[in-house]
Scaffold this active site. Structure first.
Site, PDB file in Angstrom:
ATOM      1  N   GLN A  61     118.618 -99.050  27.776  1.00  0.00           N
ATOM      2  CA  GLN A  61     117.527 -99.239  26.810  1.00  0.00           C
ATOM      3  C   GLN A  61     117.420-100.690  26.346  1.00  0.00           C
ATOM      4  O   GLN A  61     116.344-101.219  26.211  1.00  0.00           O
ATOM      5  CB  GLN A  61     117.755 -98.320  25.608  1.00  0.00           C
ATOM      6  CG  GLN A  61     116.666 -98.346  24.578  1.00  0.00           C
ATOM      7  CD  GLN A  61     117.151 -97.776  23.252  1.00  0.00           C
ATOM      8  OE1 GLN A  61     118.041 -98.320  22.589  1.00  0.00           O
ATOM      9  NE2 GLN A  61     116.581 -96.654  22.860  1.00  0.00           N
ATOM     10  N   ASP A  68     109.527 -97.934  17.335  1.00  0.00           N
ATOM     11  CA  ASP A  68     109.899 -96.907  16.354  1.00  0.00           C
ATOM     12  C   ASP A  68     110.306 -97.508  15.013  1.00  0.00           C
ATOM     13  O   ASP A  68     110.394 -96.794  14.020  1.00  0.00           O
ATOM     14  CB  ASP A  68     111.092 -96.097  16.891  1.00  0.00           C
ATOM     15  CG  ASP A  68     110.653 -95.103  17.957  1.00  0.00           C
ATOM     16  OD1 ASP A  68     109.494 -94.665  17.920  1.00  0.00           O
ATOM     17  OD2 ASP A  68     111.482 -94.769  18.818  1.00  0.00           O
ATOM     18  N   GLU A  88     115.815-102.955  18.370  1.00  0.00           N
ATOM     19  CA  GLU A  88     114.528-103.571  18.028  1.00  0.00           C
ATOM     20  C   GLU A  88     114.685-104.831  17.174  1.00  0.00           C
ATOM     21  O   GLU A  88     113.709-105.517  16.912  1.00  0.00           O
ATOM     22  CB  GLU A  88     113.631-102.563  17.290  1.00  0.00           C
ATOM     23  CG  GLU A  88     113.027-101.492  18.180  1.00  0.00           C
ATOM     24  CD  GLU A  88     113.888-100.239  18.299  1.00  0.00           C
ATOM     25  OE1 GLU A  88     115.116-100.321  18.034  1.00  0.00           O
ATOM     26  OE2 GLU A  88     113.347 -99.178  18.655  1.00  0.00           O
ATOM     27  N   GLY A 148     112.604 -95.745  29.015  1.00  0.00           N
ATOM     28  CA  GLY A 148     111.275 -96.069  29.537  1.00  0.00           C
ATOM     29  C   GLY A 148     111.299 -97.299  30.423  1.00  0.00           C
ATOM     30  O   GLY A 148     110.338 -97.580  31.148  1.00  0.00           O
ATOM     31  N   ARG A 170     114.743 -87.654  27.443  1.00  0.00           N
ATOM     32  CA  ARG A 170     115.839 -88.321  26.728  1.00  0.00           C
ATOM     33  C   ARG A 170     116.887 -87.283  26.328  1.00  0.00           C
ATOM     34  O   ARG A 170     117.589 -87.416  25.344  1.00  0.00           O
ATOM     35  CB  ARG A 170     115.318 -89.051  25.479  1.00  0.00           C
ATOM     36  CG  ARG A 170     114.215 -90.048  25.734  1.00  0.00           C
ATOM     37  CD  ARG A 170     114.643 -91.221  26.604  1.00  0.00           C
ATOM     38  NE  ARG A 170     113.500 -92.039  26.964  1.00  0.00           N
ATOM     39  CZ  ARG A 170     112.772 -91.850  28.067  1.00  0.00           C
ATOM     40  NH1 ARG A 170     113.078 -90.905  28.933  1.00  0.00           N
ATOM     41  NH2 ARG A 170     111.742 -92.631  28.331  1.00  0.00           N
ATOM     42  N   TRP A 179     104.571 -98.193  19.460  1.00  0.00           N
ATOM     43  CA  TRP A 179     105.640 -98.145  20.461  1.00  0.00           C
ATOM     44  C   TRP A 179     106.989 -98.433  19.818  1.00  0.00           C
ATOM     45  O   TRP A 179     108.015 -97.852  20.169  1.00  0.00           O
ATOM     46  CB  TRP A 179     105.354 -99.165  21.581  1.00  0.00           C
ATOM     47  CG  TRP A 179     106.543 -99.336  22.470  1.00  0.00           C
ATOM     48  CD1 TRP A 179     106.859 -98.573  23.557  1.00  0.00           C
ATOM     49  CD2 TRP A 179     107.597-100.299  22.323  1.00  0.00           C
ATOM     50  NE1 TRP A 179     108.046 -98.997  24.099  1.00  0.00           N
ATOM     51  CE2 TRP A 179     108.522-100.054  23.364  1.00  0.00           C
ATOM     52  CE3 TRP A 179     107.861-101.328  21.428  1.00  0.00           C
ATOM     53  CZ2 TRP A 179     109.681-100.813  23.527  1.00  0.00           C
ATOM     54  CZ3 TRP A 179     109.013-102.081  21.589  1.00  0.00           C
ATOM     55  CH2 TRP A 179     109.910-101.822  22.630  1.00  0.00           C
TER      56      TRP A 179
HETATM   57  C1  GLC Z   1     113.187 -95.922  22.242  1.00  0.00           C
HETATM   58  C2  GLC Z   1     112.257 -94.735  22.136  1.00  0.00           C
HETATM   59  C3  GLC Z   1     110.841 -95.134  22.472  1.00  0.00           C
HETATM   60  C4  GLC Z   1     110.410 -96.353  21.694  1.00  0.00           C
HETATM   61  C5  GLC Z   1     111.409 -97.478  21.874  1.00  0.00           C
HETATM   62  C6  GLC Z   1     111.083 -98.679  21.011  1.00  0.00           C
HETATM   63  O1  GLC Z   1     113.327 -96.301  23.566  1.00  0.00           O
HETATM   64  O2  GLC Z   1     112.671 -93.685  22.993  1.00  0.00           O
HETATM   65  O3  GLC Z   1     109.959 -94.081  22.189  1.00  0.00           O
HETATM   66  O4  GLC Z   1     109.146 -96.739  22.141  1.00  0.00           O
HETATM   67  O5  GLC Z   1     112.693 -97.018  21.519  1.00  0.00           O
HETATM   68  O6  GLC Z   1     111.208 -98.418  19.652  1.00  0.00           O
END
Ligand code: GLC
Length: 804
Positions: A692, A495, A639, A712, A346, A493
């Site tokens: 993302q 954050d 999120e 990811g 990253r 996972w």
């Molecule tokens: C970002 C972070 C990853 C995390 C995701 C969800 O992509 O790099 O580590 O799992 O956010 O919070």
């Protein structure tokens, strides 16, 4: 609206409209020398570290400037333009252009006032500098005299932050000098009397260059202000307007490299030159430039080498299906995206400014999964590295420094680690990602010896791979919450979820369940029957606990807070339905068949949108618990009910595992960059790489995607497609072929390199089903079920699968 198209044959994305809704970029180079370039030549470069090796400046969060600019000036009428549409930005009615992003090179062609130019940006394979190779052709019927000016804006300090914010210091250490064919920039030039190997306050002279090969430098500038002129922008630098540079270096202020040459071209004549930039001392820079005396020959050869290198890497898995979007992602762009996340983690993009000076544990272990089917040796090396970043208590180091020194690192239990990295605690999930990753590597290669390889721990001691994995189980066992499920710790996972040591995460519980399932296979191979029975028993117990405490009416909840409050209950006013615990209940093998059908159907009903499934619903606003940090984000973002693209990968896999190829493919298409080529004005991000997240339905910008390239998503969606939709499911001793595809797919083909053999797989689906195997033939021989044991493989293996 579309801005370009995929050139399948050359594996290039061709941008035909330069006014893209965001900078559309490409990665050049390697960790030795990395460069990012946009379709308008914006971008930056660095040696070794995005944070501490910054060479060319880029101003983030701005309008994609500065960049690797080449100006062309017609000396007859003083009109000028640039080889990329920006920065001069000529009227697109007169200025025709095309940008081709390829695998580790970018080409930009422009036609204006009877002149055609093409610039090719690349970092030669295995080298640590960058080349801007320009060819210019006179398409008019009269002689033309052009002044060509290359401009590289050096940072004043190799540390990005120092360059950007500590101006009272960084503006007083830089000087540029002219050396005939190049501008040489010296940082801390005043330390040139210090003995080799010595430092002053940890500082030494560092040296960068920007040079010209293939033509003579007619004038030069080494100071930004002098080149641009006060109150002039990059669109009309004084030095370009006037046609001649000031021939002056900088002493303090801002250094740059600007070099002008004059090309006279007869009608139909073409000439080629090359600008070269890097972080090199005087003598080395001179030597490099000497190698490019004949740019036409050298650059062509170097670009071919790059193409061969990357096309070979992605050649190990190629498909031909009825879906062009699917093919282009799997064959080229998702594959390339996986390599970029694997290599750059990253660290550096247009969103990641380069300050992360290390690897995130979970991200990196996940990234590995995306290249296992293409470059297992590269994957193995990184797995070793990540195992060596596991602490001897079994937990992963949340941040693995780029300077990682196995056996000698501090851990989150040490104040020094916390101070240095800013990571205060272990995360619940980090080491659990090792299970699928290590398993996938061994299953892909059949490299069973790896299980016994001895690898150090991050802090002290060594252990075999098998013992490392056992220790990861021990870590979770030692961090259980009130109900006996894994604690949430600092985060899982997600954050943004702080469930703490007394709270519990259902997602981690499912990962843990899955880890035990995987490790049982290792234990069986090791004939470690005592441990196998231990896992058997513990897994059963955990499964029962999850079913008891996490099943809520028609869904799995997200977990428990420190105070024992359930998160993600059906009756909750907000965040009452979460995506990941549903997909992971299926992936882990925990969900019963009925539950699988129920939860995946509910996901579709409650969370799916035309751009993918949102992470949870409704977003947090008025009812967030203390650890629900997602509430800090605007609803529908990240999120907080955004469409978190990585989670689509798990959803694709879960649907494929239940045999629902229609849904698996629908989820792929909804969020696939290539599938949104025609609605680029909504998605905004590059149509050839993942982001993302995509803004969810709670946002007014529903459909807009963010945080390009380094996510990811690349590896997780790749796994969802390769293992899920295409059904390539190797185990220790062979491979299952188990596709889950849309009913409309009559047939498709896969070419896969596997354990030194080449598999030519043809799948026929005359009955138009979504999954299931009627017959599997390997080199004409009928197999039992859909499994190919290793011993059936030959150098050229023909595989025919008939679905039913
Ligand atoms: C970002 C972070 C990853 C995390 C995701 C969800 O992509 O790099 O580590 O799992 O956010 O919070």
């Amino acid at each position: 609206m579309r801005y370009g198209y995929f050139d399948e044959e050359n594996k290039e994305y061709v941008i035909t409209r330069p006014d893209t809704p965001a900078p559309w970029v490409n990665y050049l180079g390697s960790p030795e020398y990395g460069a990012i370039v946009s379709n308008n030549a914006g971008g930056y470069s660095f040696a070794k570290s995005g944070a501490n090796g910054r060479i060319l400046r880029y101003v983030f969060n701005q309008f994609d400037q500065p960049g690797r600019y080449i100006y062309l000036r017609d000396n007859e009428n003083a009109d000028y333009w640039s080889a990329s549409w920006q920065p001069v930005g000529k009227d697109l009615k007169e200025y025709k252009c095309e940008c081709r992003h390829g695998t580790a090179y970018t080409k930009m062609k422009a036609q204006y006032s009877g002149i055609t130019s093409e610039v090719r940006y690349y970092v030669p394979l295995g080298r640590s500098y960058e080349v801007w190779n320009l060819s210019v052709k006179n398409d008019s019927d009269r002689e033309r005299e052009l002044t060509i000016t290359g401009y590289a804006e050096f940072t004043n300090h190799s540390n990005y932050e120092q360059d950007q914010v500590n101006l009272q210091y960084s503006q007083f250490i830089t000087r540029t000098v002219f050396r005939g064919d190049r501008v040489q920039q010296l940082i801390h030039a005043n330390l040139d009397q210090i003995e080799e190997g010595k430092e002053v306050d940890h500082k030494i002279v560092s040296s960068r260059f920007f040079g010209l090969a293939g033509a003579e430098v007619k004038s030069w500038s080494g100071e930004k202000e002098g080149f641009l002129g006060r109150y002039h922008g990059y669109d009309r630098p004084t030095g370009v307007e006037s046609g001649v540079l000031e021939n002056k270096g900088n002493y303090n202020g801002n250094g740059c490299g600007a070099l002008s040459t004059v090309l006279t071209l007869q009608p139909g004549e073409a000439k080629e030159i090359a600008f070269v930039a890097g972080m090199k001392k005087d003598a080395e820079a001179a030597k490099i430039l000497a190698d490019y005396k004949d740019p036409a020959a050298v650059c062509e050869k170097e670009i071919k080498e790059l193409i061969c290198h990357w096309h070979e890497k992605i050649s190990h898995f190629q498909i031909k299906t009825p879906s062009q979007e699917f093919d282009t992602m799997i064959n080229t762009w998702n594959a390339y995206n996986c390599f970029m996340t694997f290599i750059w983690s990253r660290a550096a993009s247009f969103t990641y400014c380069g300050l992360r000076n290390g690897y995130g544990y979970r991200d990196t272990v996940q990234d590995i999964q995306g290249v296992i089917h293409l470059a297992p040796e590269m994957a193995k090396e990184k797995i070793r590295f990540m195992l060596s970043a596991q602490v001897d208590n079994g937990g992963g180091l949340p941040l693995v420094k780029f300077t990682h020194n196995p056996g000698h690192e501090d851990t989150p239990d040490d104040v020094s680690y916390v101070q240095e990295t800013g990571h205060p605690e272990y995360r619940a999930d980090d080491a659990l990602w090792l299970f699928p990753t290590v398993y996938k590597y061994i299953a892909e290669t059949g490299d069973l010896k790896f299980i016994d390889e001895v690898i150090p721990y991050a802090n002290k001691g060594t252990a075999t791979v098998y013992e490392h994995l056992k220790q990861a189980i021990t870590f979770s066992m030692n961090h259980l919450g009130k109900h006996g499920m894994p604690a949430g710790l600092y985060a899982d996972w997600n954050d943004c979820l702080r469930l703490g040591k007394d709270g519990e995460s259902a997602f981690v519980a499912m990962q843990f369940y899955y880890a035990m399932r995987i490790l049982k296979e290792f234990a069986q191979y090791k004939e470690d029957s005592v441990y196998q029975s231990y896992l058997e028993e513990k897994q059963k117990e955990l499964g029962a606990l999850i079913q008891k405490y996490c099943w809520n009416e028609d869904r799995f909840i997200r977990g428990y807070t420190e105070t024992g409050e359930m998160i993600g209950r059906r009756s909750d006013p907000e965040a009452n339905m979460w995506l990941n615990p549903q997909s992971w209940a299926v992936i882990s093998g925990l969900a019963s068949k009925d539950q699988t059908n129920q939860i995946l159907d509910l996901v579709y009903e409650r969370l799916n949108t035309e751009y993918g499934a949102i992470l949870m619903d409704p977003p947090y606003h008025a009812h967030a618990f203390d650890g629900a940090l997602a509430v800090i984000y605007n609803a529908g973002s990240k999120e907080n009910a955004g469409i978190f693209s990585q989670s689509q990968g798990w959803l694709i896999l879960a649907e494929a595992l239940r045999g629902n190829g229609e849904k698996a493919f629908t989820y792929f298409m909804e969020n696939a960059p290539a599938a949104q080529n025609d609605r680029a004005e909504i998605r905004k991000l590059e149509p050839y790489c993942y982001g993302q997240f995509t803004e969810g339905k709670a946002s007014p910008n529903f459909g807009e995607s963010h945080v390009h390239w380094l996510t990811g998503t690349a590896s997780t969606v790749m796994v969802g497609c390769v293992e899920g939709i295409l059904g390539m499911r190797p185990d220790f001793y062979g491979i299952h072929v188990s596709p889950s595809v849309p009913k409309s797919w009559e047939s498709f083909e896969i070419e896969k390199d596997f354990r030194g053999c080449h598999l030519q797989i043809k799948v026929s689906n005359p009955g138009h089903v979504q999954s299931g195997c009627r017959e599997l033939l390997v080199n004409g021989k009928k197999m039992e079920g859909n499994y190919i044991p290793q011993q059936e493989l030959t150098a050229q293996t023909t595989v025919e699968l008939f679905m039913s």
